[in-house]
Scaffold this motif. Structure first.
Motif, PDB file in Angstrom:
ATOM      1  N   ALA A  44       6.950  39.593  66.233  1.00 25.54           N
ATOM      2  CA  ALA A  44       6.903  40.258  67.276  1.00 25.54           C
ATOM      3  C   ALA A  44       5.964  41.229  67.047  1.00 25.54           C
ATOM      4  CB  ALA A  44       8.282  41.071  67.708  1.00 25.54           C
ATOM      5  N   ARG A  45       5.779  42.091  65.899  1.00 25.36           N
ATOM      6  CA  ARG A  45       4.647  43.142  65.731  1.00 25.36           C
ATOM      7  C   ARG A  45       3.554  42.434  65.806  1.00 25.36           C
ATOM      8  NH1 ARG A  45       6.578  46.511  60.805  1.00 25.36           N
ATOM      9  NH2 ARG A  45       4.843  47.800  61.443  1.00 25.36           N
ATOM     10  N   CYS A  46       3.274  41.255  64.976  1.00 26.58           N
ATOM     11  CA  CYS A  46       2.039  40.690  65.151  1.00 26.58           C
ATOM     12  C   CYS A  46       1.419  40.072  66.521  1.00 26.58           C
ATOM     13  CB  CYS A  46       1.906  39.449  64.285  1.00 26.58           C
ATOM     14  SG  CYS A  46       0.362  38.589  63.972  1.00 26.58           S
ATOM     15  N   VAL A  47       2.191  39.549  67.199  1.00 28.52           N
ATOM     16  CA  VAL A  47       1.890  38.691  68.363  1.00 28.52           C
ATOM     17  C   VAL A  47       1.746  40.185  69.520  1.00 28.52           C
ATOM     18  CG1 VAL A  47       3.041  37.702  70.539  1.00 28.52           C
ATOM     19  CG2 VAL A  47       3.246  36.724  68.235  1.00 28.52           C
ATOM     20  N   PHE A  48       2.382  41.170  69.557  1.00 27.52           N
ATOM     21  CA  PHE A  48       2.235  42.177  70.588  1.00 27.52           C
ATOM     22  C   PHE A  48       1.371  43.321  69.970  1.00 27.52           C
ATOM     23  CE2 PHE A  48       6.116  39.966  71.808  1.00 27.52           C
ATOM     24  CZ  PHE A  48       5.902  39.747  73.262  1.00 27.52           C
ATOM     25  N   GLY A  49       1.187  43.315  68.703  1.00 38.03           N
ATOM     26  CA  GLY A  49       0.468  44.522  68.273  1.00 38.03           C
ATOM     27  C   GLY A  49       1.048  45.985  68.264  1.00 38.03           C
ATOM     28  N   VAL A  50       2.487  45.742  68.250  1.00 34.81           N
ATOM     29  CA  VAL A  50       3.295  47.104  68.398  1.00 34.81           C
ATOM     30  C   VAL A  50       3.758  47.410  66.984  1.00 34.81           C
ATOM     31  CG1 VAL A  50       4.133  46.490  70.680  1.00 34.81           C
ATOM     32  CG2 VAL A  50       5.468  45.490  68.954  1.00 34.81           C
ATOM     33  N   PRO A  51       4.152  48.489  66.937  1.00 31.51           N
ATOM     34  CA  PRO A  51       4.350  49.217  65.629  1.00 31.51           C
ATOM     35  C   PRO A  51       5.911  48.758  65.143  1.00 31.51           C
ATOM     36  CG  PRO A  51       4.305  51.096  67.051  1.00 31.51           C
ATOM     37  CD  PRO A  51       3.638  49.901  67.685  1.00 31.51           C
ATOM     38  N   MET A  52       6.608  48.606  66.064  1.00 29.56           N
ATOM     39  CA  MET A  52       8.032  48.600  65.642  1.00 29.56           C
ATOM     40  C   MET A  52       8.813  47.269  66.660  1.00 29.56           C
ATOM     41  SD  MET A  52       8.761  52.755  66.231  1.00 29.56           S
ATOM     42  CE  MET A  52       7.906  53.089  67.718  1.00 29.56           C
ATOM     43  N   ALA A  53       9.761  46.884  66.090  1.00 24.84           N
ATOM     44  CA  ALA A  53      10.429  45.834  66.701  1.00 24.84           C
ATOM     45  C   ALA A  53      11.927  45.740  66.090  1.00 24.84           C
ATOM     46  CB  ALA A  53       9.844  44.424  66.551  1.00 24.84           C
ATOM     47  N   SER A  54      12.850  45.366  66.739  1.00 23.80           N
ATOM     48  CA  SER A  54      14.171  45.493  66.091  1.00 23.80           C
ATOM     49  C   SER A  54      15.099  44.386  66.586  1.00 23.80           C
ATOM     50  CB  SER A  54      14.796  46.613  66.273  1.00 23.80           C
ATOM     51  OG  SER A  54      15.216  46.955  67.497  1.00 23.80           O
ATOM     52  N   VAL A  55      16.252  43.841  65.930  1.00 24.30           N
ATOM     53  CA  VAL A  55      17.380  43.380  66.336  1.00 24.30           C
ATOM     54  C   VAL A  55      18.388  44.238  66.195  1.00 24.30           C
ATOM     55  CG1 VAL A  55      18.702  41.156  66.132  1.00 24.30           C
ATOM     56  CG2 VAL A  55      16.313  40.852  65.802  1.00 24.30           C
ATOM     57  N   ASN A  56      19.233  44.493  67.220  1.00 28.69           N
ATOM     58  CA  ASN A  56      20.400  45.238  67.302  1.00 28.69           C
ATOM     59  C   ASN A  56      21.464  44.879  67.633  1.00 28.69           C
ATOM     60  OD1 ASN A  56      17.957  47.528  67.210  1.00 28.69           O
ATOM     61  ND2 ASN A  56      17.719  46.667  69.240  1.00 28.69           N
TER      62      ASN A  56
END
Length: 410
Positions: A44-56
């Protein structure tokens, strides 16, 4: 002033109870990190170029991170100020489009939530609900950014596909559902005609699968009845329960070939010896009540291996607890068990239950309320129907198993 989302994004009590029970069935809360979830957040971080991702996972009072990449957080946070709580509620209000996307969280109704906005705080949030058994929303898959942004149609599709991946990993629900179906199929078929007696039995796991089971089958002079409880819950306990059931049936048949009056304690001893290695290696034990009924005269010969909840409800309403001082199987190597007997007179009912019944009727520590309940409902079908209804009303945390055998009045 902090926005207390817990006061605004709430579900009806019955929905919340069912949702939390669904979460508990997954048995993932407070479990160790797993690479299968880390792969999703890295992607997810790679695809969207975001610094954070989580499963909660969203418990009753907390949000627990099964996987959190790029986030300087502990293993959990309070649910009362979690944006993911709003995603959970949205999944019930808008099931066709449950994603919650905040293009600039600092300008949304969540602006005062800790961690939103400010220097290095979250500005973009996208959350998608994850579901447990029964299609209850139990968690979220999320991506975050420190800058405002939006998702294109293609990115939104990719976001949903990654959420579906997280859902597949979270589930194992397919496996759990198959295991639950198999466990139900292993329960014995109705005993059929046992002249002079009526029998009712139920086994209601607190989770998708459970460690309780009951068994009954005809023998030369009447019938055999068993209720057992394997320590623990979930799939591991269910597997051991199936082994215990199979071993008990085999041992009963083998012992009966010796003679119709063979001691039921011999059966328990044979089973304990057969399962000794399995119980020792898994560090578990099994409580059980195993009995044979001589239908001609109502004599019940039984072994109580640390089970502790069996009784005879006399026709007069008097309750006679049955039990003993023997240990459960798996506690002490080389242990022996003793048999006892009681006679069912016309109008009497033999009741065998698991300790989940104590939680269902009372506070779980006192057997007296459950025995009083049994005395008020001596007819097996009525007793089982009432217990089943109570399970539906309160969703107990332990398996509820019940066998009732009544000798009909002359």
């Amino acid at each position: 002033m902090t926005v207390e989302l817990g006061q605004r994004f709430v579900l009806p009590d019955d929905v919340e109870d069912a949702r939390v029970r669904s979460l508990e069935q997954l048995q993932l809360l407070d479990s160790p990190p797993e690479d299968r979830f880390a792969r999703i957040t890295r992607m997810a971080r790679c695809v969207f170029g975001v610094p954070m991702a989580s499963v909660n996972l969203i418990d009753r009072d907390r949000q627990w991170f099964k996987q959190a990449d790029g986030m300087n957080l502990g293993p959990e946070t309070t649910r009362s100020n979690s944006v993911c709580q709003a995603t959970i509620v949205r999944s019930y209000e808008r099931p066709a489009e449950p994603a919650l996307i905040l293009e600039d969280a600092a300008k949304s109704e969540f602006a005062q939530v800790p961690g939103i906005g400010g220097d290095g705080g979250i500005r973009f949030y996208a959350g998608y609900p994850l579901y447990g058994p029964g299609e209850h929303a139990v968690g979220t898959f999320c991506i975050y950014d420190t800058e405002p942004r939006s998702l294109s149609d293609g990115e939104l599709t990719a976001f949903k596909e990654l959420a579906a991946w997280a859902q597949r990993e979270l589930e194992n629900s397919d496996d759990l559902e198959r295991a639950a179906d198999i466990q139900k199929q292993l329960l014995p078929r109705p005993l059929g005609d046992l002249p002079g007696y009526s029998v009712c039995a139920l086994c209601l796991p607190a989770h998708a699968v459970g460690g309780d089971f009951y068994d009954h089958y005809r023998v030369t002079r009447g019938a055999t009845f068993t209720v057992a409880d394997v320590m623990g819950k979930g799939l591991g306990a269910a597997i051991l329960a199936a082994s215990v059931r199979s071993a008990l049936r085999a041992a009963s048949q083998a012992v009966q070939t010796v003679g119709a009056d063979a001691d039921v304690a011999d059966v328990v001893g044979v089973v304990a010896e057969q399962l000794a290695d399995d119980l020792d290696s898994t560090g578990t034990f099994v409580t059980l009540f195993h009995a044979t009924l001589d239908a001609a005269d109502g004599t019940v010969r039984y072994v109580d291996a640390g089970h502790g909840f069996a009784a005879v409800v006399r026709r007069s309403g008097t309750v006679v607890p049955l039990g003993g001082t023997d240990l459960p199987l798996g506690v002490l190597a080389g242990d022996v068990w003793t048999s006892s007997e009681v006679v069912l007179e016309p109008g009497d009912t033999l009741l065998i239950a698991s300790d989940g019944v104590l939680d269902l009727i009372g506070d779980g520590s006192d057997v007296r309320p459950a025995l009083a309940f049994a005395a008020r409902h001596p007819e097996p079908a009525e007793l089982c129907a009432r217990a089943r209804a109570m399970v539906g009303e309160c969703a107990p945390l332990d398996d509820v198993t019940l066998v009732a055998v009544r000798r009909e009045p002359a």
